[in-house]
Scaffold this motif. Structure first.
Motif, short mmCIF file in Angstrom:
data_model
loop_
_atom_site.label_atom_id
_atom_site.label_comp_id
_atom_site.label_asym_id
_atom_site.label_seq_id
_atom_site.Cartn_x
_atom_site.Cartn_y
_atom_site.Cartn_z
N LEU A 51 14.96 -81.91 75.72
CA LEU A 51 13.86 -80.96 75.89
C LEU A 51 13.91 -79.95 74.75
O LEU A 51 14.92 -79.28 74.54
CB LEU A 51 13.99 -80.26 77.25
N LEU A 52 12.82 -79.84 74.00
CA LEU A 52 12.82 -79.10 72.74
C LEU A 52 12.31 -77.67 72.85
O LEU A 52 12.33 -76.95 71.86
CB LEU A 52 11.97 -79.86 71.72
N ASP A 53 11.85 -77.24 74.02
CA ASP A 53 11.17 -75.97 74.22
C ASP A 53 9.84 -76.02 73.46
O ASP A 53 9.56 -76.95 72.71
CB ASP A 53 12.02 -74.77 73.78
N GLN A 54 9.00 -75.01 73.65
CA GLN A 54 7.64 -75.12 73.10
C GLN A 54 7.63 -75.12 71.58
O GLN A 54 6.89 -75.90 70.95
CB GLN A 54 6.77 -73.99 73.65
N GLY A 55 8.44 -74.27 70.97
CA GLY A 55 8.48 -74.24 69.51
C GLY A 55 8.97 -75.55 68.93
O GLY A 55 8.38 -76.10 68.00
N MET A 81 -2.31 -79.18 71.44
CA MET A 81 -1.08 -79.68 72.04
C MET A 81 -0.96 -79.14 73.45
O MET A 81 -1.06 -77.93 73.68
CB MET A 81 0.14 -79.25 71.23
N VAL A 82 -0.74 -80.06 74.40
CA VAL A 82 -0.59 -79.71 75.80
C VAL A 82 0.89 -79.80 76.17
O VAL A 82 1.51 -80.86 76.02
CB VAL A 82 -1.42 -80.65 76.70
N PHE A 83 1.44 -78.69 76.64
CA PHE A 83 2.86 -78.65 76.99
C PHE A 83 3.04 -79.16 78.42
O PHE A 83 2.67 -78.51 79.39
CB PHE A 83 3.39 -77.22 76.88
N ALA A 84 3.63 -80.34 78.54
CA ALA A 84 3.81 -80.96 79.86
C ALA A 84 5.25 -81.42 80.07
O ALA A 84 5.51 -82.26 80.94
CB ALA A 84 2.86 -82.14 80.01
N ALA A 85 6.18 -80.89 79.28
CA ALA A 85 7.57 -81.38 79.32
C ALA A 85 8.50 -80.52 80.17
O ALA A 85 9.63 -80.92 80.42
CB ALA A 85 8.13 -81.48 77.90
N GLY A 86 8.04 -79.35 80.60
CA GLY A 86 8.92 -78.41 81.29
C GLY A 86 9.44 -78.91 82.63
O GLY A 86 8.89 -79.83 83.24
N LEU A 87 10.47 -78.24 83.12
CA LEU A 87 11.13 -78.64 84.36
C LEU A 87 10.42 -78.11 85.60
O LEU A 87 10.64 -78.61 86.71
CB LEU A 87 12.58 -78.16 84.37
N GLY A 88 9.59 -77.09 85.44
CA GLY A 88 8.86 -76.54 86.59
C GLY A 88 9.77 -75.97 87.66
O GLY A 88 9.51 -76.13 88.86
#
Length: 230
Positions: A78-82, A1-8
């Motif tokens: 946005l669900l956070d990584q977990g 799983m690649v985490f690409a949802a963050g706000l940066g």
């Protein structure tokens, strides 16, 4: 799983118009660097979650042939990584799976760090295993490190400066989240719990690790890459 949802947020103002996974370092986007590494390691399918500027990420990775991309749409929330992991567990199944942030990568590794992590995996004694990089000598490390290692490879959490940083890549058992009822939650507490029970292990990566978490870090990474190419 690649985490690409963050706000940066630490990479603003760039990430006001460009999602962090699509930031280019030395001519290649961060997400392509990650996906290329997984393809070379033999990974066939990558789940990529999207939220911030999601349309841009979807359009970009739609042009890739490998690996096969499955989008996990977090536009509504946005669900956070977990929470992002929990959402896609039905797609993952019961086998351990890779996790990957998109704000760091390696250069000049003599072997695939992903393959090295997979080879070190032992489901009998591990709930999760993380790729670590040296705190000293890595590029873009502006903190005192994350972990120490026992002689048997178990990760140790302690106060003060630590010799290793978490690279953003790991292998993890989906069963860790079996009892979690929330939809939005962080990943770190599950890793810390595994460490407390002696079931979180670390593998020290090879090559030069570059962390690109801020605007200034982009130039630092490109300078380091250029120096290696002379």
């Amino acid at each position: 799983m690649v985490f690409a949802a963050g706000l940066g947020t630490r990479m603003r103002p760039i990430t006001d118009v460009t999602p962090k996974p699509l930031v280019s370092v030395a001519g290649r986007t961060l997400i392509d660097r990650a996906l290329d590494d997984f393809t070379q390691a033999g990974v066939k399918t990558a789940i990529v979650n999207v939220h911030h500027l999601a349309d841009q990420i979807e359009a970009h990775i739609s042009t890739r042939a490998d690996p096969r991309i499955v989008i996990s749409d977090e536009r509504p929330l946005l669900l956070d990584q977990g929470g992002g992991i929990k959402k896609v567990l039905p797609l993952i199944g019961d086998a351990p799976f890779f996790i990957c942030n998109t704000d760091a990568f390696w250069i000049d590794a003599p072997q695939s760090n992903l393959v090295a992590l997979a080879r070190a995996w032992d489901p009998e004694k591990m709930d999760a295993a993380l790729l670590l990089a040296p705190t000293q000598g890595s590029v873009g490390v502006d903190w005192e490190g994350d972990f120490d290692l026992a002689e048997d490879g178990r990760i140790i959490r302690r106060e003060g400066p630590k010799p290793y940083v978490y690279s953003g890549v790991g292998l993890i058992k989906p069963q860790l989240f079996a009892k979690e009822k929330s939809d939005v939650f962080k990943l770190a507490p599950f890793l810390f719990s595994a460490a407390e029970s002696g079931r979180l292990y670390g593998v020290v990566s090879s090559g030069l690790w570059l962390h690109v978490g801020t605007v200034a870090a982009i130039a630092d990474a490109e300078k380091a890459i250029a120096a290696r190419r002379k």
